[in-house]
Design a protein around this motif. Sequence first.
Motif, PDB file in Angstrom:
ATOM      1  N   ALA A 160      -1.992  -7.858 -13.264  1.00 46.56           N
ATOM      2  CA  ALA A 160      -2.578  -8.174 -11.957  1.00 46.56           C
ATOM      3  C   ALA A 160      -4.078  -7.900 -11.898  1.00 46.56           C
ATOM      4  O   ALA A 160      -4.743  -8.351 -10.975  1.00 46.56           O
ATOM      5  CB  ALA A 160      -1.863  -7.374 -10.861  1.00 46.56           C
ATOM      6  N   VAL A 161      -4.611  -7.168 -12.879  1.00 46.36           N
ATOM      7  CA  VAL A 161      -6.040  -6.854 -12.838  1.00 46.36           C
ATOM      8  C   VAL A 161      -6.769  -7.383 -14.078  1.00 46.36           C
ATOM      9  O   VAL A 161      -7.667  -8.207 -13.983  1.00 46.36           O
ATOM     10  CB  VAL A 161      -6.279  -5.333 -12.669  1.00 46.36           C
ATOM     11  CG1 VAL A 161      -7.765  -5.008 -12.771  1.00 46.36           C
ATOM     12  CG2 VAL A 161      -5.720  -4.845 -11.339  1.00 46.36           C
ATOM     13  N   THR A 166      -9.210  -9.391 -11.712  1.00 45.45           N
ATOM     14  CA  THR A 166      -9.258  -9.076 -10.284  1.00 45.45           C
ATOM     15  C   THR A 166     -10.352  -8.053  -9.993  1.00 45.45           C
ATOM     16  O   THR A 166     -10.469  -7.059 -10.717  1.00 45.45           O
ATOM     17  CB  THR A 166      -7.900  -8.510  -9.832  1.00 45.45           C
ATOM     18  OG1 THR A 166      -6.911  -9.510 -10.054  1.00 45.45           O
ATOM     19  CG2 THR A 166      -7.908  -8.120  -8.359  1.00 45.45           C
ATOM     20  N   ASP A 170     -11.583 -10.056  -4.007  1.00 43.89           N
ATOM     21  CA  ASP A 170     -10.478 -10.975  -4.317  1.00 43.89           C
ATOM     22  C   ASP A 170      -9.287 -10.771  -3.387  1.00 43.89           C
ATOM     23  O   ASP A 170      -8.942  -9.645  -3.039  1.00 43.89           O
ATOM     24  CB  ASP A 170      -9.985 -10.763  -5.757  1.00 43.89           C
ATOM     25  CG  ASP A 170     -10.880 -11.433  -6.776  1.00 43.89           C
ATOM     26  OD1 ASP A 170     -11.553 -12.429  -6.414  1.00 43.89           O
ATOM     27  OD2 ASP A 170     -10.913 -10.977  -7.937  1.00 43.89           O
ATOM     28  N   VAL A 172      -5.332 -11.168  -3.487  1.00 39.94           N
ATOM     29  CA  VAL A 172      -4.288 -11.261  -4.509  1.00 39.94           C
ATOM     30  C   VAL A 172      -2.939 -11.443  -3.832  1.00 39.94           C
ATOM     31  O   VAL A 172      -2.617 -10.737  -2.872  1.00 39.94           O
ATOM     32  CB  VAL A 172      -4.237  -9.980  -5.377  1.00 39.94           C
ATOM     33  CG1 VAL A 172      -3.244 -10.147  -6.527  1.00 39.94           C
ATOM     34  CG2 VAL A 172      -5.615  -9.645  -5.924  1.00 39.94           C
ATOM     35  N   SER A 184       1.630  -3.557  -9.352  1.00 37.84           N
ATOM     36  CA  SER A 184       0.502  -4.498  -9.236  1.00 37.84           C
ATOM     37  C   SER A 184      -0.298  -4.220  -7.966  1.00 37.84           C
ATOM     38  O   SER A 184      -1.529  -4.331  -7.961  1.00 37.84           O
ATOM     39  CB  SER A 184       1.013  -5.944  -9.222  1.00 37.84           C
ATOM     40  OG  SER A 184       1.634  -6.260 -10.449  1.00 37.84           O
ATOM     41  N   CYS A 188      -4.190  -3.341  -8.105  1.00 39.63           N
ATOM     42  CA  CYS A 188      -5.176  -4.190  -7.408  1.00 39.63           C
ATOM     43  C   CYS A 188      -5.987  -3.377  -6.399  1.00 39.63           C
ATOM     44  O   CYS A 188      -7.182  -3.605  -6.234  1.00 39.63           O
ATOM     45  CB  CYS A 188      -4.482  -5.356  -6.703  1.00 39.63           C
ATOM     46  SG  CYS A 188      -3.862  -6.589  -7.852  1.00 39.63           S
ATOM     47  N   ARG A 189      -5.348  -2.443  -5.740  1.00 38.81           N
ATOM     48  CA  ARG A 189      -6.068  -1.558  -4.819  1.00 38.81           C
ATOM     49  C   ARG A 189      -7.141  -0.789  -5.593  1.00 38.81           C
ATOM     50  O   ARG A 189      -8.285  -0.684  -5.169  1.00 38.81           O
ATOM     51  CB  ARG A 189      -5.103  -0.556  -4.189  1.00 38.81           C
ATOM     52  CG  ARG A 189      -4.641  -0.850  -2.821  1.00 38.81           C
ATOM     53  CD  ARG A 189      -5.761  -0.737  -1.775  1.00 38.81           C
ATOM     54  NE  ARG A 189      -5.546  -1.678  -0.678  1.00 38.81           N
ATOM     55  CZ  ARG A 189      -6.156  -2.856  -0.532  1.00 38.81           C
ATOM     56  NH1 ARG A 189      -7.079  -3.254  -1.382  1.00 38.81           N
ATOM     57  NH2 ARG A 189      -5.885  -3.651   0.471  1.00 38.81           N
ATOM     58  N   ALA A 193      -9.553  -4.852  -4.884  1.00 35.07           N
ATOM     59  CA  ALA A 193      -9.199  -6.130  -4.259  1.00 35.07           C
ATOM     60  C   ALA A 193      -9.382  -6.027  -2.749  1.00 35.07           C
ATOM     61  O   ALA A 193      -9.175  -4.972  -2.158  1.00 35.07           O
ATOM     62  CB  ALA A 193      -7.754  -6.505  -4.589  1.00 35.07           C
ATOM     63  N   ILE A 196      -4.417  -7.851  -0.197  1.00 39.82           N
ATOM     64  CA  ILE A 196      -3.242  -7.928  -1.079  1.00 39.82           C
ATOM     65  C   ILE A 196      -2.036  -8.356  -0.245  1.00 39.82           C
ATOM     66  O   ILE A 196      -1.722  -7.746   0.773  1.00 39.82           O
ATOM     67  CB  ILE A 196      -2.958  -6.559  -1.746  1.00 39.82           C
ATOM     68  CG1 ILE A 196      -4.177  -6.107  -2.562  1.00 39.82           C
ATOM     69  CG2 ILE A 196      -1.722  -6.642  -2.638  1.00 39.82           C
ATOM     70  CD1 ILE A 196      -4.072  -4.690  -3.112  1.00 39.82           C
TER      71      ILE A 196
END
Length: 357
Positions: A160-161, A166, A170, A172, A184, A188-189, A193, A196
Amino acid sequence: MVQTGVRTLEPRDLPIPEVGDDAALLRVEACGICGSDYEQYEGLLRTPMPVIPGHEPLGVIEKIGDAAARRWGVDVGDRVAVETMLSCRFCAACLGGRYHLCADRRIYSYIPLSDAPGLWGAYAQYMFVHGNSVVHKVDASLPASTAVMFNPLGAGFRWAVEMPRTGPGDTVLILGPGQRGLASVIACREAGADRILVTGLEADTRKLALAREFGADHTIDAENEDVKARVRELTDGRGADVVVDVSSYATTPVAEALDYVAVGGRVVLAGVKGFKAIPGFVSDKIVMKEIQIQGAIGVTSTGYRSAIRLLEARRHPVEKMHTHDFGLRDAETAIRTLAREIPGDESIHSCLLPELD
Ligand SMILES: [Zn+2]
Ligand SMILES: [Zn+2]
């Protein structure tokens, strides 16, 4: 615990092997369980048998040869996570830095008992660690059931990154709220991102709530809501910059990912579909929107390192997705719980802890 046939595991006593200069013996503290364990149990992976399953090992170095200790920078008493794959180091893929695609790769949990020294998988108190392994030191003060999450979290970071690159700003969209979907969200956090979004089924209420707790801004019930409309609405009509499919077996998310993703966006496909064709897959959408689609198989060292750093920093309450501890003798129950075969019991992340036997 030895798998002797389809859906058959039995306890066996096996001799603990001597280790040479370039190998180690691991005292297994925990072995994580995921969908691949179920596929192996069901015989779908057609692994040779008898075999010791278990591909997410965490443990303490019990014995180690000098060469292995030098190369890995670890010694007796160190806690380590062991990567599940053994690569040859010399094929084109290995030399190209893609050792997880090694032409000669072997997975610990698929190496049969007949291949000396036999103690390969991690459904065991002890495990042989081959010299070609990659191992990572892990803070010994973390609970074993938390530390063993290096595996799903590593997948979150890679799929996911790292792969879709990412970053801050972004949006996601993560399709599937299982342990890898939740991992994920966390990854992403961590990557900064902006927004989400996570989809799941009606039965995933608990996982979707956890996704929000881990930092998802919105969750979507794919059975009762119009995902396309919701994604449009939540992205101001643009679509998601990154779409990650971690759902297993469902083919609809793959076809629809092309609608969810923004122009010029990235799609990572990491959920396997049992080799089914995808109905309604319109490739022209890829052309018109210049979508990048990437398949993801496995996790590599960079993902694992990010995961271990995150666990050691204790910044996220990752342990909230850990639902079950099982002893080795309860390995079948662990697998069947994950597969929702035990009515009324739901597992998100679970592991085997040999100390419970
Ligand atoms: Zn796994
Ligand atoms: Zn290779």
